[in-house]
Design a protein around this motif. Structure first.
Motif, PDB file in Angstrom:
ATOM      1  N   ALA A   1       0.845  -1.208   0.000  1.00 34.44           N
ATOM      2  CA  ALA A   1       0.000   0.000   0.000  1.00 34.44           C
ATOM      3  C   ALA A   1       0.868   1.241   0.000  1.00 34.44           C
ATOM      4  N   SER A   2       1.947   1.195   0.785  1.00 37.18           N
ATOM      5  CA  SER A   2       2.842   2.344   0.850  1.00 37.18           C
ATOM      6  C   SER A   2       3.370   2.687  -0.539  1.00 37.18           C
ATOM      7  N   TYR A   3       3.744   1.639  -1.302  1.00 43.78           N
ATOM      8  CA  TYR A   3       4.249   1.915  -2.648  1.00 43.78           C
ATOM      9  C   TYR A   3       3.182   2.570  -3.512  1.00 43.78           C
ATOM     10  N   TYR A   4       1.965   2.028  -3.463  1.00 49.42           N
ATOM     11  CA  TYR A   4       0.924   2.599  -4.327  1.00 49.42           C
ATOM     12  C   TYR A   4       0.500   3.989  -3.883  1.00 49.42           C
ATOM     13  N   ILE A   5       0.531   4.221  -2.576  1.00 51.40           N
ATOM     14  CA  ILE A   5       0.217   5.571  -2.093  1.00 51.40           C
ATOM     15  C   ILE A   5       1.263   6.546  -2.622  1.00 51.40           C
ATOM     16  N   TYR A   6       2.509   6.106  -2.556  1.00 54.87           N
ATOM     17  CA  TYR A   6       3.596   6.940  -3.082  1.00 54.87           C
ATOM     18  C   TYR A   6       3.372   7.234  -4.567  1.00 54.87           C
ATOM     19  N   LEU A   7       3.014   6.184  -5.310  1.00 50.53           N
ATOM     20  CA  LEU A   7       2.803   6.352  -6.738  1.00 50.53           C
ATOM     21  C   LEU A   7       1.632   7.304  -7.009  1.00 50.53           C
ATOM     22  N   PHE A   8       0.594   7.159  -6.195  1.00 51.71           N
ATOM     23  CA  PHE A   8      -0.592   7.996  -6.321  1.00 51.71           C
ATOM     24  C   PHE A   8      -0.224   9.463  -6.073  1.00 51.71           C
ATOM     25  N   GLY A   9       0.544   9.700  -5.016  1.00 47.51           N
ATOM     26  CA  GLY A   9       1.001  11.062  -4.734  1.00 47.51           C
ATOM     27  C   GLY A   9       1.828  11.612  -5.882  1.00 47.51           C
ATOM     28  N   ALA A  10       2.690  10.748  -6.423  1.00 48.54           N
ATOM     29  CA  ALA A  10       3.542  11.167  -7.544  1.00 48.54           C
ATOM     30  C   ALA A  10       2.677  11.541  -8.743  1.00 48.54           C
ATOM     31  N   LEU A  11       1.573  10.813  -8.932  1.00 47.62           N
ATOM     32  CA  LEU A  11       0.690  11.129 -10.052  1.00 47.62           C
ATOM     33  C   LEU A  11       0.094  12.522  -9.902  1.00 47.62           C
ATOM     34  N   PHE A  12      -0.292  12.881  -8.677  1.00 44.50           N
ATOM     35  CA  PHE A  12      -0.841  14.219  -8.453  1.00 44.50           C
ATOM     36  C   PHE A  12       0.186  15.292  -8.793  1.00 44.50           C
ATOM     37  N   ALA A  13       1.424  15.040  -8.333  1.00 45.07           N
ATOM     38  CA  ALA A  13       2.470  16.022  -8.619  1.00 45.07           C
ATOM     39  C   ALA A  13       2.679  16.146 -10.125  1.00 45.07           C
ATOM     40  N   THR A  14       2.664  14.991 -10.812  1.00 44.32           N
ATOM     41  CA  THR A  14       2.862  15.022 -12.259  1.00 44.32           C
ATOM     42  C   THR A  14       1.695  15.747 -12.927  1.00 44.32           C
ATOM     43  N   ALA A  15       0.495  15.509 -12.401  1.00 45.91           N
ATOM     44  CA  ALA A  15      -0.672  16.187 -12.964  1.00 45.91           C
ATOM     45  C   ALA A  15      -0.516  17.697 -12.850  1.00 45.91           C
ATOM     46  N   ALA A  16       0.011  18.150 -11.711  1.00 48.68           N
ATOM     47  CA  ALA A  16       0.214  19.588 -11.532  1.00 48.68           C
ATOM     48  C   ALA A  16       1.232  20.117 -12.527  1.00 48.68           C
ATOM     49  N   LEU A  17       2.215  19.273 -12.804  1.00 46.32           N
ATOM     50  CA  LEU A  17       3.254  19.663 -13.760  1.00 46.32           C
ATOM     51  C   LEU A  17       2.646  19.833 -15.143  1.00 46.32           C
ATOM     52  N   ILE A  18       1.823  18.851 -15.521  1.00 49.70           N
ATOM     53  CA  ILE A  18       1.200  18.927 -16.837  1.00 49.70           C
ATOM     54  C   ILE A  18       0.168  20.049 -16.864  1.00 49.70           C
ATOM     55  N   GLY A  19      -0.508  20.243 -15.716  1.00 52.78           N
ATOM     56  CA  GLY A  19      -1.579  21.245 -15.659  1.00 52.78           C
ATOM     57  C   GLY A  19      -1.079  22.668 -15.524  1.00 52.78           C
ATOM     58  N   GLY A  20       0.139  22.958 -15.952  1.00 55.75           N
ATOM     59  CA  GLY A  20       0.571  24.346 -15.986  1.00 55.75           C
ATOM     60  C   GLY A  20       1.691  24.693 -15.047  1.00 55.75           C
ATOM     61  N   GLY A  21       1.957  23.811 -14.060  1.00 56.26           N
ATOM     62  CA  GLY A  21       3.083  24.079 -13.176  1.00 56.26           C
ATOM     63  C   GLY A  21       2.751  25.039 -12.054  1.00 56.26           C
ATOM     64  N   VAL A  22       3.639  25.070 -11.076  1.00 52.61           N
ATOM     65  CA  VAL A  22       3.447  25.856  -9.870  1.00 52.61           C
ATOM     66  C   VAL A  22       4.733  26.610  -9.607  1.00 52.61           C
ATOM     67  N   ASP A  23       4.624  27.850  -9.123  1.00 52.29           N
ATOM     68  CA  ASP A  23       5.834  28.666  -8.964  1.00 52.29           C
ATOM     69  C   ASP A  23       6.095  29.067  -7.520  1.00 52.29           C
ATOM     70  N   THR A  24       5.656  28.244  -6.573  1.00 48.56           N
ATOM     71  CA  THR A  24       5.804  28.643  -5.176  1.00 48.56           C
ATOM     72  C   THR A  24       7.159  28.279  -4.596  1.00 48.56           C
ATOM     73  N   GLY A  25       7.936  27.440  -5.277  1.00 45.82           N
ATOM     74  CA  GLY A  25       9.092  26.833  -4.621  1.00 45.82           C
ATOM     75  C   GLY A  25       8.590  25.655  -3.811  1.00 45.82           C
ATOM     76  N   TRP A  26       9.504  24.715  -3.499  1.00 47.30           N
ATOM     77  CA  TRP A  26       9.004  23.498  -2.845  1.00 47.30           C
ATOM     78  C   TRP A  26       8.563  23.752  -1.420  1.00 47.30           C
ATOM     79  N   THR A  27       8.845  24.956  -0.879  1.00 42.57           N
ATOM     80  CA  THR A  27       8.485  25.231   0.504  1.00 42.57           C
ATOM     81  C   THR A  27       7.092  25.811   0.669  1.00 42.57           C
ATOM     82  N   PHE A  28       6.444  26.194  -0.411  1.00 41.49           N
ATOM     83  CA  PHE A  28       5.041  26.661  -0.381  1.00 41.49           C
ATOM     84  C   PHE A  28       4.818  27.780   0.634  1.00 41.49           C
TER      85      PHE A  28
END
Lengths: 540, 217, 312
Positions: A122-149
């Protein structure tokens, strides 16, 4: 260590091993075997390492020469954000615990698996799921906050900030589950005779790491939830316009993210605590000190986060307290470094690739660690904050520490994982490229940073051109080194010579079983009768 | 499989454990670690609340008067009682009295639902009045600065707690199903006991929430 | 897969924890009577908490309320969750959660509750300093103020500018451009007169190593300015226009302490943001933060000055 089954191990690929125990893609995707999950983690982590690395190369190219940008400023900000977020949340944090730890830790304790194999998957798939969200944000135009938000900017800026926050939030739970699993495994599943005082140091390091993962990650989770609510419901806790306190956000964020730095470095220290005695053919110096230092670092990790806030407007009182406390980090890390050097002293050192990475690690980590003491000093930090000095320090510790640990560990356990040996010549050359490229990339950044070159800027002034050029050229060497490692590993996994169960003549339990290990790790549950570091120079 | 089989033979411990008890102890420790993560996650908001309360005591004091102490006290009583029925349910499972376990779990669910209904009335009253978090606050009769901040914390803290209550109801329903299937025996009651832990933890959080928000403000 | 080792090799059971003495199915089952007593205790404590909230004890209300809540929590954890009879490691694990939460609060509080105290020379700089100024008209050079400036110079300036002000201090080697040589009359960015130096001290020099010393009180900056001029080839006086340029409209009037706050405390900054946003009505999300953008730092200004065509 006497193991009844050592003598019976043949130097051939073991008939029934974890790789051929069951076949087909589905058997991998639904596996509960910690070794397979470890490899799946490794593959995903390396994919994101490639992605984050490409972003870094583009940024370096952009800064190479004054007046010749490669990307526009907004794109640069997004590259910077995703380089940071991906490398931190999706690469370095899960890298060693998720990949190497998952593979090795149960075997080191003499267990058949981690305590909760389903949670592990489950931990692996949760990680993968989180990674998918991040990738979606990347494709969806990107974010310019810096990793510290940092608030309030992250509340106001447009773009799919919430997707990235969700990605980091979800990936955090993967980290928690790994930590939880390791703690219970170490408590409950050690083999007979594997007492705490005989536990390999990588296990100790991963234990300390797990404690941080379990205690700190939940705070990140709630921080990101609160930030999402800021954006959606205007709750105003971190928004000064609504009476909130943006610096409180920084406290919440760094209460996780500073300990997270130790989630990244502690496992690498554990990896090298294994490698160094094996290749020095000497008992590890200061076993107890190294084990306790891991916990010392884990504890200190939680009381120093305020040094990220020295110039944020944090109170003078807190600045003083945190500057003082931060100095204590140097004590347990110093204990470790001296213990490693002490282990090598008068040893019969074998210069195989894993040991070279250990040398590289000690060099880079010492530079990174000592510049950390500079930055802990309040007066110097006020001058250095937000310059490339901080960038260089951070990369010396994180790349020079964690990534060296990952790559060194990949070489060290490669024969165990695949049953075959990597190509030593390519490995040594790639190490040369990496260490040269790394220093060429990041050492000039210390100099430019001390002269005031600010971080996170799309363009720099011509007076820094020399340092920027050196740094960019260095990044190419670094990239070539990593590509060589990848080539060597992919090739050797299929064509390398058969390694045998214990090519390094190591004493820890994972080497006392065939390579690749059988499905349940050991043919017979091992019985541990001695300390795993009783090396004698004559054996080499 | 040669491990000591339990009487019904329904549950086998996983291959990497020595015995069912070994597995139970490991699962329980895992649950405690999970609860530590909950302590830190919910506790972090408590820290934020305490800091803001210490900084704006008057605003938080005035704001807390708008909460209904009677409903809060009622919910406290309901949750404590539900913790008691949960304890009885778990000990019944340990003794093999599955009928009593199911009855106690159902009572606990009923009490949890009472809690949710009371919470619903409290929330709808707040929404109606406009005592909402941060930028959504519209209650005209109390317009001190930083009062909306109190309601930000109120809604987040009780909201996350209510979310845990809902998850608890789901878990207990699942447990009733598992007890009915005959899987739960005096030799294997790990899931019931762990859900019990979870439910007590939900109670424990409320034990702090109630005085902090309703009584002391 | 046959799991034979348990029966064949009884010694191969996993290494037990030192504190794990729960084996052999010896589960502790909570007696119903104890459960009932605990319930009654919890109910009683709840009544006490509610009752106490109507008694006014000042800050003790909070302390007592939290102590009662902690007793209740201990009852739930110790008896209902059976921590009392459990493996001690679990109690340590659960307790560590509260310990680290305590650390979180105890180290956030020194910042969050002690914000806004910016001290220079033991004096809080959060408010404009009134009535404590040693020099009533700091822009007028007197022997006392020059002596005061000399002392400050030794504390703040010699590392770069050198003890004699020749621009050759120990730190000068690393600096490009080199620090100003105060004994020469060339290249002074804001002019070689006290008000010019005062301005430099306040703002720093963009593009050079000279930092802003705005955290020093105005009179200290004036003292430094007079001292720096005094070690030069000749002592230059300010004209009324020079003084007006740094905000001294009428040099005959005494210092009123109206020099703006040298360092804005966070709390004030937050108020400014709130007021600005309230005024412009942009308090909602998805609006680019205007914070900090109007006031470019020196570095940004230099970047802007270097216009170039991006080769895109």
């Amino acid at each position: 260590m006497s193991h009844s089954n050592t003598a019976t191990l043949s130097n051939e690929i073991h008939g029934d091993n974890y790789l051929n125990h069951s076949k087909g893609l589905k058997s991998w995707l639904t596996t509960l075997d910690h070794k397979r999950i470890g490899l799946m983690y490794l593959a995903t982590v390396l994919f994101f390492f490639l992605l984050g690395g490409i972003f870094a190369l583009i940024m370096r190219l952009n800064l190479m020469s004054y007046g010749h940008p490669v990307v526009d400023a907004n794109t640069y900000n997004k590259l910077m954000t995703f380089h940071g977020a991906i490398m931190v949340f999706l690469v370095i944090i899960p890298a060693i615990p998720g990949a190497i730890g998952n593979f090795v830790l149960p075997m080191m304790c003499g267990a058949k698996d981690v305590a909760f194999p389903r949670l592990n998957l489950a931990s692996y798939y949760i990680y993968l799921f989180g990674a998918l969200f991040a990738t979606a944000a990347l494709i969806g135009g990107g974010v310019d906050t810096g990793w510290t938000f940092y608030t309030p900017y992250s509340i106001r800026t447009s773009g799919p900030v919430i997707l990235v926050l969700l990605g980091a939030f979800i990936a955090g739970f993967a980290s928690i589950l790994t930590g939880l699993n390791f703690i219970v495994t170490l408590h409950k599943l050690r083999a007979p005779g594997q007492s705490w005082s005989r536990l390999p140091l990588l296990c100790w390091a991963l234990y300390a790491t797990s404690i941080i993962q379990v205690l700190a990650t939940p705070v990140l989770a709630i921080t990101l939830v609160l930030l999402m609510m800021e954006r959606v419901f205007k709750i105003g806790i971190f928004d000064p316009a609504l009476g909130g306190d943006p610096i409180l956000f920084q406290h919440f964020f760094w209460f996780y993210s500073h300990p997270a730095v130790y989630i990244m470095i502690l496992p690498a220290m554990g990896v090298f605590s294994e490698i160094i005695p094996v290749f020095s053919r000497k008992p590890i110096f200061g076993y107890r000190a190294i084990a306790l230092a891991s916990f010392g670092i884990a504890l200190v990790a939680f009381i120093v986060w305020g040094h990220h806030l020295f110039v944020s407007g944090q109170s003078e009182l807190a600045n003083f307290i945190f500057s003082l406390l931060t100095m204590f980090v140097a004590v347990p890390t110093g204990v470790k470094v001296f213990s490693w050097v002490g282990t090598m002293y008068k040893g019969s050192i074998r210069f195989n690739a894993p040991m070279l990475y250990a040398f590289g690690f000690i060099e880079l980590f010492t530079i990174g660690g000592l510049t950390g003491v500079f930055l802990a000093t309040l007066a110097i930090d006020v001058h250095m904050t937000d310059t490339y000095f901080v960038i260089a320090h951070f990369h010396y510790v994180m790349v020079g520490g964690s990534i060296m640990g990952l790559v060194g560990g990949m070489h060290y356990w490669f024969p165990k994982v695949t049953g075959r040996m990597y190509n030593e010549t390519i490995a040594k050359w790639s190490f040369g490229f990496i260490i040269f490229g790394f220093n060429l990339t990041f050492f000039p950044q210390f100099i430019a940073g001390s002269q005031g070159m600010p971080r996170r800027y799309w363009s720099q002034l011509p007076e820094f051109d020399l340092w920027n050029r050196l740094s960019t050229v260095g990044s190419w060497f670094l990239a070539v080194g990593f590509v060589m490692v990848a080539y060597d590993m992919i090739r050797s996994a299929r064509k390398g010579p058969i390694a045998g169960p214990n090519p390094w003549e190591a004493l820890t339990l994972e080497w006392q079983t065939p390579s690749p290990p059988p499905h349940e790790n050991f043919i017979e549950t091992p019985v541990v009768t001695s300390w795993p570091y009783e090396y004698k120079p004559s054996r080499g | 499989m040669s491990q000591p089989l339990n009487t019904t033979g329904v549950h086998h411990h996983a291959h990497h454990f020595d015995s069912a008890d070994h597995e139970f102890q490991a699962s329980k420790q895992g649950m405690w670690i999970f609860m530590v993560t909950e302590v830190l996650m919910i506790g972090a908001i408590f820290v934020g609340y305490l800091i803001m309360r210490a900084r704006y005591p008057e605003a938080f004091h005035e704001a807390h008067k708008l909460l209904n102490v009677k409903l809060g006290a009622l919910n406290t009583a309901v949750l404590i009682l539900s913790s008691y029925t949960m304890v009885r349910g778990v000990s019944a499972a340990q003794r093999g009295n599955n009928k009593l376990t199911i009855r106690m779990l159902m009572t606990t669910i009923a009490l949890a639902l009472v809690f949710c209904v009371v919470k619903y009335f409290e929330y709808s009253h707040k929404i109606h009045e406009g005592t909402l978090p941060g930028g959504n606050y519209t209650y005209a009769e109390l317009s001190m600065p930083h009062v909306p901040l109190f309601f930000s914390f109120y809604f987040i803290m009780t909201g996350i707690h209510a979310f845990h209550v809902l998850v608890g109801i789901g878990l207990m329903t699942w447990m009733i199903k598992r007890v009915k299937s005959g899987e739960i025996t005096p030799e294997f009651f790990t899931p019931v006991e762990l859900v019990g832990f979870y439910w007590h933890f939900v109670d424990l959080v409320w034990i702090y929430l109630f005085p902090l928000l309703y009584l002391l403000g | 897969m046959a799991d034979q080792k348990n029966t064949n090799h009884p010694q191969t059971g996993h290494e037990p924890d030192v504190n794990a003495n729960q084996g052999d199915h010896g589960h502790y089952i909570l007696p119903d009577s104890v459960a009932l007593k605990t319930l009654l205790a919890l109910a009683g404590l709840t009544i006490i908490t509610v009752g106490l909230s109507y008694v006014h004890l000042g800050p003790w209300n909070f302390v007592v309320g939290m102590i009662v809540a902690t007793i209740k929590a201990a009852l739930v954890a110790g008896i209902f969750m059976n921590l009392k009879h459990d493996d001690r490691a679990n109690a340590v694990i659960f307790g560590s959660g509260f310990l680290f939460l305590g650390i979180f609060f105890c180290l956030t509080a020194p910042d969050a509750l002690f914000r806004g105290d910016v001290y220079v020379n033991g004096r809080p700089l959060t408010l404009p300093v009134k009535g404590v100024a040693k020099f009533k008209k700091a822009w007028e050079p007197t022997p006392e103020i020059v002596a005061h400036g000399k002392a400050l110079f030794a504390q703040n300036c010699v590392t770069c500018h050198g003890e004699a002000g020749l621009g050759n201090g120990p730190a000068a080697a690393a600096l490009n451009p080199k620090p100003r040589n105060f004994t020469a009359d060339v290249g002074w960015k804001n002019g070689r007169h006290p008000a010019g130096v005062f301005k430099t001290l306040k703002e720093g020099i963009a593009g050079g190593g000279m930092a802003s010393f705005a955290t020093l009180p105005a009179e200290d900056r004036w003292s430094l300015a007079h001292y720096v001029i005094s070690i030069g080839p000749n002592v230059v006086k300010d004209t009324n226009a020079d003084l007006a340029a740094v905000g001294i409209a009428d040099p005959t009037k005494e210092e009123t302490g109206s020099d703006e706050t040298p360092s804005i405390p966070v709390n004030r900054a937050m108020e400014f943001i709130a007021n600005e946003e309230a005024a412009s009505g942009t308090g909602s999300a998805n609006v680019k933060a205007g914070v900090g953008q109007s006031d470019l730092s020196g570095y940004d200004r230099r970047l802007e000055a270097h216009t170039f065509a991006p080769s895109l």
